[in-house]
Structures are given as structure tokens and as C-alpha cells.
Write an enzyme that holds these catalytic residues in place. Structure first.
Site, short mmCIF file in Angstrom:
data_model
loop_
_atom_site.label_atom_id
_atom_site.label_comp_id
_atom_site.label_asym_id
_atom_site.label_seq_id
_atom_site.Cartn_x
_atom_site.Cartn_y
_atom_site.Cartn_z
N LYS A 52 0.90 -1.35 0.05
CA LYS A 52 0.12 -0.07 0.07
C LYS A 52 0.77 1.30 0.20
O LYS A 52 0.62 2.05 -0.74
CB LYS A 52 -0.96 0.08 1.24
CG LYS A 52 -2.21 -1.16 1.14
CD LYS A 52 -2.76 -1.15 2.57
CE LYS A 52 -3.71 -2.38 2.34
NZ LYS A 52 -4.57 -2.70 3.59
N GLN A 96 -4.27 -1.59 9.65
CA GLN A 96 -4.41 -2.88 9.03
C GLN A 96 -4.76 -3.79 10.04
O GLN A 96 -4.45 -4.01 11.17
CB GLN A 96 -2.81 -3.03 8.86
CG GLN A 96 -2.65 -4.31 7.95
CD GLN A 96 -3.45 -4.41 6.59
OE1 GLN A 96 -3.63 -3.47 6.08
NE2 GLN A 96 -4.01 -5.56 6.13
N ASP A 119 -10.94 2.94 4.52
CA ASP A 119 -10.96 1.62 4.41
C ASP A 119 -12.63 1.49 4.33
O ASP A 119 -12.88 0.24 4.20
CB ASP A 119 -10.39 0.92 5.65
CG ASP A 119 -9.25 0.16 5.32
OD1 ASP A 119 -9.08 -0.43 4.12
OD2 ASP A 119 -8.47 -0.07 6.32
#
Ligand code: GUN
Length: 292
Positions: A52, A96, A119
Site C-alpha cells: 500500500k 491494518q 477503508d
């Protein structure tokens, strides 16, 4: 049978974002900035976050990676999120998952400001998604939608079967496919570990999204001729012939399923790459929504 090539589509999305980022910098003196939090040293999570961050660099974004040990406390993570929420230069915040077991994931996710929730896991983002409002769509199902759109796959009126009901993939995927959009307008069946007659349901599907995390789960006898098969699985399985010691396996028995399909995504080279492209789109949107 045609391969849905995540490499080609992700590259197209990234190139578009790269151009838009140059314009944004020239016209508004703004560079999108993603902050990623990683707690612990799980190998797969390390790889995902590194990819990412690298992708941010590729399209000209700023990125910040914040690492914590596996024994980090919830208070420490909360303080880090609060700081990023208040930092005007940071547009998107990504934590994450999974987090270490002592951390309550909801407590952390719910603290991310919805305007920075790239997200799309915050309840405000999920609520907007359910209502069909503009929001951050979780990156993996968003990536699948971008892939379907790129290849102009007919979805209207089709029966889509989603296997897996996670908050990250299965559930948002089922919502997106059922929405009155293109792609969308599917009749959706959401299957999970307690579903009875899964094989029969899959055999009735025009589109199958396998998102359960069991390598090779979807077998040829579960797929009807000309189905569209989307494989979301990314599981590391031991493979001594590889330098890394593992191979990446999808949820679909690709070799035997692919010949029956009209379209299918490979693993690797399919949905995984689209997840990152979608995250970049969300981060760009976070940066530009602030300007508007
Ligand atoms: N873990 C597995 N998939 C994801 C994802 O899309 N975002 C985050 N933050 N964590 C994940």
C-alpha cells in the site's frame, strides 16, 4: 474463458490517479496523504501494508507508516488515531487488520474520523453504503466492482452468490451487487459457514464471489457453465519450492473451474491488485472532498 486481469485494470486506475494527483498539486497545492498503522509483525500484514505504501509512492501520494509492537495497548493506538484525526495534512487513515488480540478492533475503527476512513469500515461509512450514499467503499469489494465495470460484465438481473459474510469483503460485496447501479442490480444470495445446500446454490449462480479464505474451496462441480467467478482468497500455503517458503492460493480450484467460466480472476494477479487501486481511489477522494 477470459481472465479478468487485475494487473491491467489496477495499472489503468493507478495511471489515472497519477495524472489527477499532478493536477491536484498544480491547481490546489495539495498532495493526498495516507497514514497506515501496523501493529505486530504478521508476515501477510507486513506485505499488504508495504504494498500500500509503495503504491502511494507510485501515484505521487504522501504516506506515513506507523508501527507498533504486538503488545501495544489500546490506549496507545487510540492516542495515535486521535493525533492523525487532528492532523490536517493527513487525508486517509488505515489500520491494518487483524489487530493483536488484546485490542478491541471496533474501539479503534470507530475512532477514525469518518472523513478519513479510507477503508470504509467505520459504522458511518457502512451506514452510508447501505443507503446508497456517497461514501468510502471497502477497498476489496470496491476493487471487484471496478474490475466488473472495466470488463463491461453484464450484472443486471443476474444471480450473484457471495460466499463469506465478513465486514471487510462479503457483506459489503453483497450490498454493492444488489444496488441499483452498473455494475449492480443483481439478485444476491449471501452464503456463509452455516449455509445449507451451498453447492446447489452455487450451481444456480451467474456470478460467484468466493471470499471465505479457504484455499481451493470452490470446485468445478459447484460452478455452472459460463459463470463469472471472482476469487477474493489470498492464503499463504507452505510451498518448499518457493524462495519465500509459501505460495499464494485463492479460494477457487482455478485449474478445474476456469474452463467452465465465461470470466474468472486469477490468484495472484486478480482482486488483490484491485484492492490497492481502490484504496488509492478512496484516498484521493478523501483529499479532494476536503477541498470542495
Ligand atoms: N486486512 C485484510 N484486508 C484488509 C483491508 O482491506 N484493510 C485493512 N485495514 N486491513 C485488512
Amino acid at each position: 474463458m477470459q481472465i479478468l486481469d487485475g494487473k491491467i485494470v489496477a495499472l489503468a486506475v493507478k495511471n489515472e490517479i497519477k495524472q489527477q494527483t499532478i493536477l491536484l498539486k498544480n491547481e490546489n497545492n495539495k498532495i493526498p496523504h495516507l497514514a497506515a498503522i501496523l501493529a505486530g509483525t504478521d508476515g501477510a500484514s507486513e506485505t499488504y501494508v508495504a504494498n500500500k505504501i509503495r503504491s502511494c509512492e507510485e501515484v505521487g501520494f504522501k504516506s506515513t507508516m506507523i508501527r507498533f509492537d504486538i503488545d501495544v495497548t489500546e490506549e496507545t493506538l487510540i492516542a495515535a488515531i486521535k493525533k492523525l484525526n487532528e492532523d490536517d495534512d493527513v487525508d486517509g487513515i488505515l489500520v491494518q487488520l487483524p489487530l493483536p488480540k488484546q485490542i478491541n478492533e471496533s474501539n479503534i475503527i470507530n475512532l477514525i474520523h469518518p472523513s478519513k476512513d479510507v477503508d470504509g469500515f467505520h459504522p458511518v461509512s457502512v451506514g452510508k453504503l447501505v443507503q446508497g450514499l456517497e461514501t468510502f467503499i471497502p477497498a476489496t469489494p470496491f476493487g471487484v466492482m471496478l474490475l466488473l465495470k472495466y470488463y463491461n460484465i453484464e450484472t443486471e438481473g443476474k444471480h450473484a452468490v457471495v460466499i463469506g459474510r465478513s465486514n471487510i469483503v462479503g457483506r459489503p460485496m453483497s450490498i454493492l451487487l444488489s444496488q441499483n447501479t452498473n455494475p449492480g442490480n443483481c439478485t444476491v444470495t449471501l452464503c456463509h459457514s452455516r449455509t445449507k445446500n451451498l453447492e446447489k446454490i452455487c450451481m444456480e449462480a451467474d456470478i460467484i464471489v468466493a471470499a471465505l479464505g479457504t484455499p481451493g474451496f470452490l470446485k468445478a462441480h459447484m460452478v455452472r457453465e459460463n459463470a463469472v467467478v471472482i476469487d477474493v482468497g489470498i492464503t499463504r500455503v507452505t510451498d518448499k519450492t518457493k524462495k519465500s517458503g509459501f505460495a499464494i492460493k485463492g479460494d477457487v480450484d482455478f485449474v478445474n473451474v476456469a474452463p467452465k467460466c465465461s470470466y474468472i480472476t486469477p490468484v495472484p494477479g486478480g482482486v488483490g491488485l484491485m484492492t490497492i487501486a481502490a484504496l488509492l481511489k478512496n484516498t484521493f477522494a478523501a483529499a479532494t472532498r476536503k477541498i470542495k
